[in-house]
Design an enzyme around this catalytic site. Structure first.
Site, PDB file in Angstrom:
ATOM      1  N   LYS A 121      36.296  39.780  34.363  1.00  8.36           N
ATOM      2  CA  LYS A 121      37.660  40.468  34.982  1.00  8.36           C
ATOM      3  C   LYS A 121      38.826  40.151  34.063  1.00  8.36           C
ATOM      4  O   LYS A 121      39.519  41.011  33.725  1.00  8.36           O
ATOM      5  CB  LYS A 121      37.917  39.888  36.336  1.00  8.36           C
ATOM      6  CG  LYS A 121      37.030  40.426  37.358  1.00  8.36           C
ATOM      7  CD  LYS A 121      37.496  40.003  38.891  1.00  8.36           C
ATOM      8  CE  LYS A 121      36.444  40.616  39.922  1.00  8.36           C
ATOM      9  NZ  LYS A 121      37.064  40.178  41.176  1.00  8.36           N
ATOM     10  N   ASN A 148      34.807  34.524  40.376  1.00  7.97           N
ATOM     11  CA  ASN A 148      34.832  35.536  39.252  1.00  7.97           C
ATOM     12  C   ASN A 148      36.142  36.187  39.140  1.00  7.97           C
ATOM     13  O   ASN A 148      36.364  37.122  38.197  1.00  7.97           O
ATOM     14  CB  ASN A 148      33.916  36.683  39.570  1.00  7.97           C
ATOM     15  CG  ASN A 148      34.380  37.327  40.731  1.00  7.97           C
ATOM     16  OD1 ASN A 148      35.149  36.977  41.626  1.00  7.97           O
ATOM     17  ND2 ASN A 148      33.690  38.636  41.046  1.00  7.97           N
ATOM     18  N   ASP A 188      40.720  35.458  44.950  1.00  4.30           N
ATOM     19  CA  ASP A 188      40.126  34.566  45.715  1.00  4.30           C
ATOM     20  C   ASP A 188      39.062  33.768  45.371  1.00  4.30           C
ATOM     21  O   ASP A 188      38.649  32.958  45.894  1.00  4.30           O
ATOM     22  CB  ASP A 188      40.030  35.261  47.133  1.00  4.30           C
ATOM     23  CG  ASP A 188      38.833  36.085  47.201  1.00  4.30           C
ATOM     24  OD1 ASP A 188      37.827  35.597  47.928  1.00  4.30           O
ATOM     25  OD2 ASP A 188      38.677  36.812  46.445  1.00  4.30           O
ATOM     26  N   ASP A 221      37.536  42.564  47.381  1.00  3.69           N
ATOM     27  CA  ASP A 221      37.236  41.716  48.570  1.00  3.69           C
ATOM     28  C   ASP A 221      37.674  40.452  48.551  1.00  3.69           C
ATOM     29  O   ASP A 221      37.508  39.548  47.728  1.00  3.69           O
ATOM     30  CB  ASP A 221      35.885  41.762  48.514  1.00  3.69           C
ATOM     31  CG  ASP A 221      35.019  43.148  48.574  1.00  3.69           C
ATOM     32  OD1 ASP A 221      35.119  43.484  49.626  1.00  3.69           O
ATOM     33  OD2 ASP A 221      34.593  43.561  47.511  1.00  3.69           O
ATOM     34  N   ASP A 257      42.047  41.790  42.614  1.00  2.00           N
ATOM     35  CA  ASP A 257      40.838  41.673  43.297  1.00  2.00           C
ATOM     36  C   ASP A 257      40.613  42.421  44.576  1.00  2.00           C
ATOM     37  O   ASP A 257      41.625  42.529  45.269  1.00  2.00           O
ATOM     38  CB  ASP A 257      40.215  40.140  43.364  1.00  2.00           C
ATOM     39  CG  ASP A 257      39.251  40.198  44.036  1.00  2.00           C
ATOM     40  OD1 ASP A 257      37.596  40.535  43.939  1.00  2.00           O
ATOM     41  OD2 ASP A 257      39.251  39.423  45.308  1.00  2.00           O
ATOM     42  N   GLY A 263      34.268  43.386  41.282  1.00  2.00           N
ATOM     43  CA  GLY A 263      33.063  43.460  40.821  1.00  2.00           C
ATOM     44  C   GLY A 263      32.126  44.474  41.266  1.00  2.00           C
ATOM     45  O   GLY A 263      31.165  45.100  41.112  1.00  2.00           O
TER      46      GLY A 263
END
Length: 272
Positions: free
Chosen positions: A200, A226, A223, A11, A9, A44
């Site tokens: 994801k 999602n 984190d 962000d 991931d 995302g």
């Protein structure tokens, strides 16, 4: 177990709070890539907003974009395994956005679009403007989302947000009730909406099949909510220290936060 790939991931995970990849992480990623470990970004974000990091990290893998709605091959400038929403679905979502008064961006096959510049976007544009011109993604201000939907080749995601959390929760519940969308929270006041089944985890599964890598051979870092589908489907799911307790509970274990060198330390243990 010899892991063959690592999925990140972005962000809150690979990126520190200043939206940068820590130098120690960059160094370790270069070393494990040289050993043949595949590094994949799972976000995302729209592909155009992933590209600056893809370029910086010298990656060759497709990126998993918009929470698994499509993979993007930067070498060929093309989408793979794409599952966009129909125009009818997009217009239904737009009605719900307007009904509950939440802010949205609409992600098309070409770019991100917005109608109102909110505080989150203001911070985002500071990052965009800090990039060299050739890496700056195009984010279009529009007057009418209906026109965007009509003219786009594909609509992949609505990125909704609101400081009125009860309104955003009601919107999210209304979206879920339609039973045709995936509504996943990417931050405390942001909810991403895509076609049902686009996660994801599903994006990572598509990529693994394409690469002929077993999911058990993939390490995933995340984190947020999602990221759970990815953390639970990978052979090893690692949550960041800044994640909520519910996310941490879905991981195999937890490391330090995204502003520390915890990712670099963990990658050394796993691959070097």
């Amino acid at each position: 177990m010899k892991y063959k790939a690592v999925a990140f991931d972005m962000d809150g995970t690979l990126l520190a709070s200043d939206r940068l990849v820590l130098p120690e992480t960059i160094d370790v990623l270069e070393k494990i890539s040289a050993k043949g470990v595949k590094v994949i970004l799972v976000s995302g974000r729209h592909h155009s907003v992933i590209y600056p990091y893809y370029y910086q990290l010298k990656l060759a893998t497709p990126a998993i974009c918009c929470n698994g709605s499509y993979l993007y091959d930067f070498e060929k400038n093309t989408t793979l395994a794409a599952k966009p929403m129909t125009k009818e679905q997009a217009k239904l979502l737009l009605k719900l956005v307007n009904s509950y008064g939440v802010h949205t961006l609409v992600y098309t096959d070409k770019f991100m679009t917005y109608a109102v510049l909110d505080d989150h976007l203001q911070g985002f544009f500071k990052w965009v403007n800090s990039l060299p011109k050739f890496l700056q993604p195009e984010i279009k201000k529009i007057d009418n989302f209906e026109t965007v939907i009509d003219e786009a080749n594909a609509i992949f995601k609505f990125a909704t947000s609101s400081h009125d959390l009860p309104a955003l929760r009601k919107f999210s519940a209304a979206v879920d009730a339609e039973n045709m969308f995936s509504c996943e929270w990417s931050w405390s006041n942001r909810a991403d909406v895509a076609v049902k089944g686009n996660t994801k985890g599903s994006g990572l599964k598509h990529w693994a099949e394409h690469e002929q890598i077993d999911l058990s051979e993939i390490v995933a870092f995340g984190d947020s909510y999602n990221d759970i589908s990815m953390l639970t489907i990978a052979g090893l799911g690692i949550a960041m220290g800044n994640a909520d307790a519910d996310v941490k509970a879905q991981a195999n274990y937890v490391i330090g936060d995204n502003n520390s060198n915890s990712i670099a330390t963990e990658l050394k243990k796993l691959f070097l």
